[in-house]
Scaffold this motif. Structure first.
Motif, PDB file in Angstrom:
ATOM      1  N   MET A   1      -9.444   2.434   7.593  1.00 53.71           N
ATOM      2  CA  MET A   1      -8.346   1.089   7.354  1.00 53.71           C
ATOM      3  C   MET A   1      -7.295   1.201   8.393  1.00 53.71           C
ATOM      4  SD  MET A   1      -8.445   0.914   3.176  1.00 53.71           S
ATOM      5  CE  MET A   1      -7.746   2.458   2.996  1.00 53.71           C
ATOM      6  N   PHE A   2      -6.908   2.623   8.915  1.00 58.30           N
ATOM      7  CA  PHE A   2      -5.689   2.449  10.021  1.00 58.30           C
ATOM      8  C   PHE A   2      -6.277   1.766  11.182  1.00 58.30           C
ATOM      9  CE2 PHE A   2      -4.456   5.917   6.982  1.00 58.30           C
ATOM     10  CZ  PHE A   2      -3.375   5.766   6.475  1.00 58.30           C
ATOM     11  N   ASN A   3      -7.338   2.000  11.324  1.00 65.29           N
ATOM     12  CA  ASN A   3      -7.949   1.522  12.783  1.00 65.29           C
ATOM     13  C   ASN A   3      -8.510  -0.018  12.553  1.00 65.29           C
ATOM     14  OD1 ASN A   3      -7.876   3.635  14.352  1.00 65.29           O
ATOM     15  ND2 ASN A   3      -9.782   4.377  13.593  1.00 65.29           N
ATOM     16  N   HIS A   4      -8.397  -0.473  11.442  1.00 67.76           N
ATOM     17  CA  HIS A   4      -8.545  -2.007  11.333  1.00 67.76           C
ATOM     18  C   HIS A   4      -6.958  -2.775  11.181  1.00 67.76           C
ATOM     19  CE1 HIS A   4     -10.075  -5.377   8.395  1.00 67.76           C
ATOM     20  NE2 HIS A   4      -9.569  -5.826   9.526  1.00 67.76           N
ATOM     21  N   HIS A   5      -6.570  -2.963  12.357  1.00 63.87           N
ATOM     22  CA  HIS A   5      -5.110  -3.161  12.574  1.00 63.87           C
ATOM     23  C   HIS A   5      -4.799  -4.499  11.915  1.00 63.87           C
ATOM     24  CE1 HIS A   5      -5.344  -1.031  16.550  1.00 63.87           C
ATOM     25  NE2 HIS A   5      -5.737  -0.006  15.666  1.00 63.87           N
ATOM     26  N   LYS A   6      -5.463  -5.602  11.826  1.00 64.11           N
ATOM     27  CA  LYS A   6      -5.221  -6.873  10.927  1.00 64.11           C
ATOM     28  C   LYS A   6      -4.805  -6.332   9.550  1.00 64.11           C
ATOM     29  CE  LYS A   6      -6.286 -11.373   9.868  1.00 64.11           C
ATOM     30  NZ  LYS A   6      -7.318 -12.521   9.955  1.00 64.11           N
ATOM     31  N   PHE A   7      -5.632  -5.505   8.818  1.00 65.63           N
ATOM     32  CA  PHE A   7      -5.179  -5.116   7.262  1.00 65.63           C
ATOM     33  C   PHE A   7      -4.449  -4.397   7.405  1.00 65.63           C
ATOM     34  CE2 PHE A   7      -6.142  -1.670   4.474  1.00 65.63           C
ATOM     35  CZ  PHE A   7      -5.961  -2.511   3.288  1.00 65.63           C
ATOM     36  N   ARG A   8      -4.300  -3.187   8.653  1.00 70.65           N
ATOM     37  CA  ARG A   8      -3.294  -2.303   8.395  1.00 70.65           C
ATOM     38  C   ARG A   8      -1.794  -3.016   8.351  1.00 70.65           C
ATOM     39  NH1 ARG A   8      -2.280   0.487  13.657  1.00 70.65           N
ATOM     40  NH2 ARG A   8      -1.366  -1.698  14.257  1.00 70.65           N
ATOM     41  N   ASP A   9      -1.636  -3.904   9.449  1.00 70.78           N
ATOM     42  CA  ASP A   9      -0.353  -4.810   9.597  1.00 70.78           C
ATOM     43  C   ASP A   9      -0.201  -5.539   8.273  1.00 70.78           C
ATOM     44  OD1 ASP A   9      -0.178  -3.316  11.799  1.00 70.78           O
ATOM     45  OD2 ASP A   9      -0.793  -5.009  12.993  1.00 70.78           O
ATOM     46  N   VAL A  11      -0.673  -4.937   5.285  1.00 71.21           N
ATOM     47  CA  VAL A  11       0.036  -4.606   3.997  1.00 71.21           C
ATOM     48  C   VAL A  11       0.845  -3.275   4.431  1.00 71.21           C
ATOM     49  CG1 VAL A  11      -2.154  -4.682   2.727  1.00 71.21           C
ATOM     50  CG2 VAL A  11      -1.887  -2.653   4.104  1.00 71.21           C
ATOM     51  N   ALA A  12       1.396  -3.274   5.621  1.00 67.04           N
ATOM     52  CA  ALA A  12       2.411  -2.134   6.164  1.00 67.04           C
ATOM     53  C   ALA A  12       1.854  -0.733   5.867  1.00 67.04           C
ATOM     54  CB  ALA A  12       3.751  -2.716   5.542  1.00 67.04           C
ATOM     55  N   VAL A 255      -6.742  -2.940  -2.210  1.00 65.39           N
ATOM     56  CA  VAL A 255      -5.409  -2.594  -1.940  1.00 65.39           C
ATOM     57  C   VAL A 255      -4.636  -4.061  -1.706  1.00 65.39           C
ATOM     58  CG1 VAL A 255      -3.956  -1.628  -0.036  1.00 65.39           C
ATOM     59  CG2 VAL A 255      -6.112  -0.619  -0.606  1.00 65.39           C
ATOM     60  N   LEU A 256      -5.184  -4.943  -1.003  1.00 65.68           N
ATOM     61  CA  LEU A 256      -4.556  -6.472  -0.938  1.00 65.68           C
ATOM     62  C   LEU A 256      -4.100  -6.722  -2.188  1.00 65.68           C
ATOM     63  CD1 LEU A 256      -6.695  -7.854   1.970  1.00 65.68           C
ATOM     64  CD2 LEU A 256      -4.543  -7.469   1.957  1.00 65.68           C
ATOM     65  N   SER A 257      -4.815  -6.461  -3.137  1.00 65.35           N
ATOM     66  CA  SER A 257      -4.791  -7.282  -4.407  1.00 65.35           C
ATOM     67  C   SER A 257      -3.648  -6.774  -5.371  1.00 65.35           C
ATOM     68  CB  SER A 257      -5.855  -7.124  -5.351  1.00 65.35           C
ATOM     69  OG  SER A 257      -6.160  -5.817  -5.820  1.00 65.35           O
ATOM     70  N   VAL A 258      -3.112  -5.470  -4.813  1.00 68.97           N
ATOM     71  CA  VAL A 258      -1.982  -4.766  -5.621  1.00 68.97           C
ATOM     72  C   VAL A 258      -0.822  -4.697  -4.663  1.00 68.97           C
ATOM     73  CG1 VAL A 258      -3.619  -3.762  -7.163  1.00 68.97           C
ATOM     74  CG2 VAL A 258      -3.130  -2.468  -5.130  1.00 68.97           C
ATOM     75  N   SER A 259      -1.277  -4.939  -3.221  1.00 72.04           N
ATOM     76  CA  SER A 259      -0.056  -4.682  -2.427  1.00 72.04           C
ATOM     77  C   SER A 259       1.325  -5.653  -2.374  1.00 72.04           C
ATOM     78  CB  SER A 259      -0.735  -4.651  -0.861  1.00 72.04           C
ATOM     79  OG  SER A 259       0.556  -4.451   0.033  1.00 72.04           O
ATOM     80  N   ARG A 260       2.412  -5.062  -2.381  1.00 73.83           N
ATOM     81  CA  ARG A 260       3.623  -5.991  -2.571  1.00 73.83           C
ATOM     82  C   ARG A 260       3.780  -6.699  -1.055  1.00 73.83           C
ATOM     83  NH1 ARG A 260       8.243  -2.581  -5.914  1.00 73.83           N
ATOM     84  NH2 ARG A 260       6.439  -1.288  -6.747  1.00 73.83           N
ATOM     85  N   ALA A 261       3.528  -5.659  -0.130  1.00 73.32           N
ATOM     86  CA  ALA A 261       3.896  -6.168   1.030  1.00 73.32           C
ATOM     87  C   ALA A 261       3.083  -7.412   1.624  1.00 73.32           C
ATOM     88  CB  ALA A 261       3.492  -5.092   2.092  1.00 73.32           C
ATOM     89  N   ALA A 262       1.696  -7.404   1.110  1.00 73.24           N
ATOM     90  CA  ALA A 262       0.810  -8.628   1.326  1.00 73.24           C
ATOM     91  C   ALA A 262       1.237  -9.676   0.617  1.00 73.24           C
ATOM     92  CB  ALA A 262      -0.867  -8.055   0.984  1.00 73.24           C
ATOM     93  N   LYS A 263       1.658  -9.541  -0.455  1.00 73.45           N
ATOM     94  CA  LYS A 263       2.036 -10.681  -1.517  1.00 73.45           C
ATOM     95  C   LYS A 263       3.276 -11.312  -1.082  1.00 73.45           C
ATOM     96  CE  LYS A 263      -0.003  -8.873  -5.692  1.00 73.45           C
ATOM     97  NZ  LYS A 263      -0.044  -8.462  -7.091  1.00 73.45           N
ATOM     98  N   GLN A 264       4.347 -10.495  -0.651  1.00 74.69           N
ATOM     99  CA  GLN A 264       5.615 -11.044  -0.132  1.00 74.69           C
ATOM    100  C   GLN A 264       5.408 -11.254   1.558  1.00 74.69           C
ATOM    101  OE1 GLN A 264       8.419  -7.925  -1.045  1.00 74.69           O
ATOM    102  NE2 GLN A 264       7.895  -8.171  -3.456  1.00 74.69           N
TER     103      GLN A 264
END
Length: 268
Positions: A1-9, A11-12, A255-264
Motif C-alpha cells: 500500500m505504501f507503493n500505491h502512491h495515490k492511495f497512500r497520499d 489517507v496520509a 482503510v478508505l472507509s474509516v480514514s478521517r484523512a480521506a473523508k476530510q
C-alpha cells in the motif's frame, strides 16, 4: 500500500517503525537532551541502550557524528544476542529467536545494523550489498577486519539472560510504577534507571500483556502489580475486529472507509 502512491497520499499513510529514518531522527533528540542534562558538552557521556533492531542506539551514533560528545555506546542484549556476538567474533549469524519478557528485543536480523555497516565501511555500498546477499543466502556474513575495527571503536556490547536481568533489577531495589500518557497507551516503569519493558501497541496486544506483565514484574522485583482503576474490567470487554481476505484492494477500500484523512480531504 505504501507503493500505491495515490492511495497512500489520499489517507496520509506513513509507517513510523524502527527502520523509518524519521523515527531515528526523532530519537537523536533523546541523546542531545540526555547528554545536556548530564553536563554535555563540557563532559563526555556514555549510553547503554537495550536494543534488538539497532534503531535507538544507531540514533546515538548519529548524534555522535553530529558532534555530541559521546564516548561509548554500549549495546545491551538479551539472550537474542546477535549484536553482542557480532562485536565479539566479527561474525553476523542468525540463530533461533527465543521469547523473553522484552519482546521488542527478541530479534535476530537487526534492520538498522545495515546502516551502521554502510557508515563503518566508508559508505561502500557494494560491500554492504555483498554482505546482505550473503546473509540472505546462508544466514551469516563475516565482517572485514577494517569494518569490525571501526564498529568496535564506537560500540561495546554485552548480554544478559532473564535470570541475570531479574537479579539486577532486584539488586537495584526496583519497584513497579503504573503511569499513563494522554492516549490509551500505557507502560510499566521501574523506580530506577533500568529501562522499561516495551509498551504494547494495540488493544489485542495490550490484553495479552496485561496477563503476562504481572508475572514478568513479579519475577523481576518480587512485587505483583495491580491494574489501575481506569483499566478495571478491561479483560471482560468485547473485542472489535474486521476479518478480510488477503487482498490489497479490499484492505485499501476498508482503510478508505474509516480514514478521517480521506473523508476530510486532508491529503489532497
Amino acid at each position: 500500500m505504501f507503493n500505491h502512491h495515490k492511495f497512500r497520499d489520499s489517507v496520509a499513510l506513513s509507517g513510523v517503525n524502527s527502520i523509518n529514518w524519521a523515527r531515528i531522527v526523532a530519537q537523536v533528540v533523546y541523546y542531545f537532551t540526555s547528554a545536556v542534562a548530564l553536563g554535555a558538552p563540557e563532559r563526555t557521556v556514555d549510553f547503554t541502550v537495550p536494543t534488538g533492531n539497532f534503531g535507538d542506539i544507531f540514533a546515538g551514533y548519529v548524534a555522535k557524528r553530529m558532534g555530541l560528545p559521546i564516548r561509548c555506546l554500549r549495546i545491551a542484549a538479551n539472550v537474542n544476542d546477535i549484536l553482542a556476538r557480532t562485536l565479539k567474533t566479527g561474525i553476523y549469524e542468525v540463530r533461533e529467536v527465543h521469547a523473553t519478557a522484552s519482546p521488542s528485543m527478541d530479534i535476530q536480523v537487526s534492520s538498522n545494523f545495515e546502516r551502521l555497516l554502510f557508515e563503518a565501511s566508508g559508505r561502500d555500498a557494494a560491500l554492504v550489498r555483498g554482505l546482505m546477499a550473503s546473509l540472505g543466502q546462508s544466514g551469516r556474513f563475516v565482517l572485514p577486519d577494517r569494518v569490525l575495527a571501526a564498529i568496535r571503536s564506537e560500540f561495546d556490547a554485552g548480554r544478559a539472560d532473564e535470570t541475570e536481568t531479574n537479579a539486577a533489577i532486584r539488586a537495584a531495589g526496583a519497584r513497579p510504577v503504573f503511569w499513563s500518557i494522554p492516549t490509551p497507551r500505557w507502560r510499566w516503569r521501574w523506580r530506577t534507571a533500568i529501562p522499561p519493558i516495551p509498551a504494547p501497541r494495540t488493544s489485542c496486544y495490550r490484553r495479552r500483556m496485561l496477563r503476562s506483565f504481572p508475572d514478568a514484574v513479579e519475577a523481576a522485583c518480587g512485587v505483583r502489580p495491580q491494574l489501575p482503576a481506569w483499566l478495571e474490567g478491561l479483560m471482560a470487554k468485547s473485542e472489535h475486529m474486521k476479518v478480510m481476505n488477503n487482498d490489497q484492494a479490499e484492505v485499501e477500500r476498508f482503510v478508505l472507509s474509516v480514514s478521517r484523512a480521506a473523508k476530510q480531504g486532508v491529503a489532497g
